[in-house]
Write a protein that holds these residues in place. Sequence first.
Motif, short mmCIF file in Angstrom:
data_model
loop_
_atom_site.label_atom_id
_atom_site.label_comp_id
_atom_site.label_asym_id
_atom_site.label_seq_id
_atom_site.Cartn_x
_atom_site.Cartn_y
_atom_site.Cartn_z
N ARG B 156 0.78 -1.36 0.03
CA ARG B 156 -0.09 0.16 0.17
C ARG B 156 0.96 1.28 0.08
O ARG B 156 0.88 1.99 1.05
CB ARG B 156 -0.94 -0.01 1.28
CG ARG B 156 -1.99 -1.33 1.27
CD ARG B 156 -2.79 -1.07 2.44
NE ARG B 156 -3.43 -2.46 2.58
CZ ARG B 156 -2.61 -3.42 3.22
NH1 ARG B 156 -1.69 -3.42 3.60
NH2 ARG B 156 -3.62 -4.72 3.03
N ASP B 157 1.48 1.50 -1.29
CA ASP B 157 2.35 2.72 -1.30
C ASP B 157 2.14 3.47 -2.52
O ASP B 157 2.37 3.08 -3.55
CB ASP B 157 3.85 2.16 -1.37
CG ASP B 157 4.85 3.07 -0.97
OD1 ASP B 157 4.22 4.27 -0.69
OD2 ASP B 157 5.96 2.85 -0.65
N TYR B 174 -6.75 2.78 -6.05
CA TYR B 174 -6.32 2.92 -4.58
C TYR B 174 -7.38 2.86 -3.92
O TYR B 174 -7.34 2.43 -2.57
CB TYR B 174 -5.22 3.75 -4.44
CG TYR B 174 -4.43 3.69 -3.38
CD1 TYR B 174 -4.86 4.62 -1.96
CD2 TYR B 174 -3.26 2.94 -3.35
CE1 TYR B 174 -4.05 4.44 -0.86
CE2 TYR B 174 -2.50 2.84 -1.88
CZ TYR B 174 -3.02 3.61 -1.03
OH TYR B 174 -2.40 3.49 0.21
N LYS B 178 -7.70 -0.17 0.17
CA LYS B 178 -7.30 0.45 1.16
C LYS B 178 -7.24 -0.59 2.31
O LYS B 178 -6.37 -0.89 3.04
CB LYS B 178 -7.79 1.80 1.64
CG LYS B 178 -7.11 2.88 1.38
CD LYS B 178 -7.37 4.19 2.19
CE LYS B 178 -8.72 4.88 1.60
NZ LYS B 178 -8.91 6.19 2.66
N PHE B 179 -8.20 -1.04 2.73
CA PHE B 179 -8.48 -1.93 3.79
C PHE B 179 -8.63 -3.59 3.29
O PHE B 179 -9.43 -4.03 3.91
CB PHE B 179 -9.76 -1.46 4.66
CG PHE B 179 -9.56 -0.19 5.28
CD1 PHE B 179 -10.19 0.80 4.60
CD2 PHE B 179 -8.64 0.22 6.09
CE1 PHE B 179 -10.26 2.15 5.05
CE2 PHE B 179 -8.62 1.38 6.65
CZ PHE B 179 -9.28 2.43 6.14
N LYS B 180 -8.00 -3.90 2.19
CA LYS B 180 -8.11 -5.07 1.63
C LYS B 180 -6.71 -5.69 1.26
O LYS B 180 -5.80 -4.73 1.07
CB LYS B 180 -9.00 -5.27 0.47
CG LYS B 180 -10.46 -4.93 0.79
CD LYS B 180 -11.30 -4.53 -0.45
CE LYS B 180 -12.61 -4.09 -0.07
NZ LYS B 180 -13.31 -3.10 -0.79
N THR B 181 -6.51 -6.86 1.25
CA THR B 181 -5.44 -7.35 0.79
C THR B 181 -5.54 -8.02 -0.64
O THR B 181 -6.65 -8.71 -0.79
CB THR B 181 -4.77 -8.57 1.73
OG1 THR B 181 -5.82 -9.41 1.92
CG2 THR B 181 -4.24 -7.94 2.95
N TYR B 226 -9.08 -10.29 -0.35
CA TYR B 226 -9.38 -10.58 0.81
C TYR B 226 -9.76 -9.54 1.77
O TYR B 226 -9.41 -8.43 1.22
CB TYR B 226 -8.00 -11.54 1.53
CG TYR B 226 -7.67 -12.64 1.05
CD1 TYR B 226 -6.73 -12.68 0.02
CD2 TYR B 226 -8.09 -13.82 1.28
CE1 TYR B 226 -6.24 -13.86 -0.49
CE2 TYR B 226 -7.83 -14.86 0.66
CZ TYR B 226 -6.75 -15.04 -0.12
OH TYR B 226 -6.35 -16.32 -0.72
N ASP B 227 -10.67 -9.85 2.63
CA ASP B 227 -11.31 -9.07 3.43
C ASP B 227 -10.23 -8.06 4.23
O ASP B 227 -8.96 -8.48 4.34
CB ASP B 227 -12.38 -9.75 4.26
CG ASP B 227 -13.58 -8.83 4.46
OD1 ASP B 227 -14.54 -9.64 4.96
OD2 ASP B 227 -13.51 -7.72 4.19
N ARG B 228 -10.80 -7.57 5.34
CA ARG B 228 -9.91 -6.84 6.36
C ARG B 228 -9.74 -7.74 7.20
O ARG B 228 -8.84 -7.80 7.99
CB ARG B 228 -11.14 -5.64 6.95
CG ARG B 228 -10.13 -4.59 7.50
CD ARG B 228 -11.09 -3.71 8.47
NE ARG B 228 -10.56 -3.88 9.80
CZ ARG B 228 -11.49 -3.75 10.76
NH1 ARG B 228 -12.62 -3.65 10.55
NH2 ARG B 228 -10.76 -4.04 11.87
N PHE B 229 -10.49 -8.84 7.48
CA PHE B 229 -10.21 -10.12 8.43
C PHE B 229 -9.70 -11.07 8.00
O PHE B 229 -9.49 -12.19 8.55
CB PHE B 229 -11.57 -10.32 9.06
CG PHE B 229 -12.14 -9.16 9.72
CD1 PHE B 229 -13.43 -8.56 9.17
CD2 PHE B 229 -11.80 -8.65 10.75
CE1 PHE B 229 -14.04 -7.46 9.80
CE2 PHE B 229 -12.31 -7.38 11.35
CZ PHE B 229 -13.28 -6.99 10.79
N GLY B 230 -9.28 -11.29 6.42
CA GLY B 230 -8.67 -12.30 5.96
C GLY B 230 -9.44 -13.48 5.39
O GLY B 230 -9.20 -14.36 5.15
N ARG B 231 -10.74 -12.78 4.97
CA ARG B 231 -11.52 -13.59 4.20
C ARG B 231 -11.67 -13.32 2.71
O ARG B 231 -11.55 -12.41 2.41
CB ARG B 231 -13.14 -13.63 4.87
CG ARG B 231 -13.34 -13.77 6.51
CD ARG B 231 -14.59 -13.31 6.86
NE ARG B 231 -15.02 -12.15 7.08
CZ ARG B 231 -16.28 -11.58 7.31
NH1 ARG B 231 -17.16 -12.37 7.79
NH2 ARG B 231 -16.43 -10.26 7.25
N ALA B 233 -13.13 -12.51 -0.48
CA ALA B 233 -14.20 -11.85 -0.93
C ALA B 233 -14.60 -11.83 -2.47
O ALA B 233 -15.59 -11.61 -2.68
CB ALA B 233 -14.10 -10.15 -0.55
#
Lengths: 236, 316
Positions: B156-157, B174, B178-181, B226-231, B233
């Motif tokens: 995230r740069d 972007y 922001k809040f996902k992987t 993936y989600d903010r919690f690692g699920r 999506a």
Amino acid sequence: MFNNLIKSLNFLSHNIYHINRSIPTVLFHTNSASFVNKQDKSLEEDDFDLQRKESAKIKNLERLGSIKSHISWPQYNRIIYPPTEDGKPIRNPFVHHMRHFVKYPAKKMWYPALMIRGMSIDEAIKQLSFHRLKGAHIIKEVLLEAQDLALKQHNFEFKSNMWISYSTAVDSFRVKGVRKHRAMRLGMVEYKYCTYYVRLEEGAPPPNYHLEAETYEARAKEYIEKLRKRSIYLSI
Amino acid sequence: MLSIINKRNIFLHQKLVKSLYEQTLTRPLATHWDPKFRRLRKNKFTEPTLLDFDSNTKEKVKRGIEPPTSFIYKPINITSSKEIFDPYIPPEGDGKASLFSKEFAKGAVEKITKSTSKKFKHLRLIKKSDSNFDENLFAETAQQIYIDAHSILSKRDPEEMLNFVTENALMKMYHNMKFKTIRWKWIESLEEPVVKHLVTREMMVKTDLYAQVTVRIHSKQILAVYDRFGRLAFGSDTLPKDVLEYVVFEKHLSDPYGSWRLHDKIIPSWSPAKTPVIRSFALPEPYKTDDELEKRIVSKFKGDDSHLEKIQEEKS
């Protein structure tokens, strides 16, 4: 690179999470790197060190009891957990929400907040809409806002599949005024403000949120376990 | 619970019982035994200036209070434009049908865009700044820029990404990331990348020139969000997918430090539907569009290729 691998393996045992820092509003629009004074990346620490520092900050603040400020509570919403191999998340999905500087004393606000703990969100809204205190209606608005946030931004699936795991009301500040009594006697009057904190988690509410151990032996066991969980701060 | 001997009894009983909530609404607020001196009793208290945190700015404006002024100066970006100058219209059935099939013959004639006749003049302008500009070479470098840009997304740069991506594209890539992987992998390219369209345009002044090139990229990719919690999506970590895209690259020609960067993608209307998101969700309410705002937004770029006529005059 090998050092980084070792660090990562050591760090896997602890909690891994990455905190998203705030993005600046002004984007530098020059392409060249020569104009920008960038520090050498070799001198900077790795990502894991930065993560460790920031996670340590939050843990220390929690220990000292100063974590529940209105600045730090919504920062928990910005933590990003890495994906797992099983598919089950590391931590139950949650949403933090709050409303600060409510013109209502915290002592009165605490009672409906206590009532809600451990309830599902539908039942909480039902109970609060028929409560006699003014603070209950404020809490209801906060819960509805948090429900919207969770559905839109945090990828919760169902509207009613949430429960409340944390809710309190805390003093924030007071404004002092004066009133007159009978004969040249003055009294102090306080106008009180409070903040209300909420955490919503996904899933059905657990059945044993309020239950404590019924027998004396079980209660003694719990007490001893609590004492043994303690860790001494700043010890070797 | 209730005695059901007399029906009239029940009716009276229901009326008398009020809920606590109703009682609070209807009971009188003032309960002093001598209401005569109510006004004087009020004067005993000082009026502190209590700050209003609960009300919105709209209600305050109605009362006559000005809204707070914000001194955030918005930056003006000159290095990128916010639009596609002359959008390339891709032919239907491009990725599916072969040259000798019925579907291709029916609707797959390349529709002529405005400035295909002036392609060589646009090329001349580009070669003034870039003397070694070759179309076939550029297609391969463009593909490499595409790969670099997407592989850097997972870190995230935004400052690193600006080397490969314009500000317009960074906004789109972007914001939701922001809040996902994201895990993205490039496997291979199924066809060679081809340059399809070249455009240059001026911005207000003769010397400001921007160039845009569309490239057709047909490739195999893996995408997992993936989600903010690692699920999970969206997408999958193992199954690759064929992707046909018309990617626009942009360069600010009059900037000596300008470079070719990813600007935008053209998604045709006949492209196949995306795979659905894994979790179910309720459809949001439709946004209201501001008609007045849309009229006010005027692009600073001239819509003509009038700057190309001057090249012939210089020759002659």
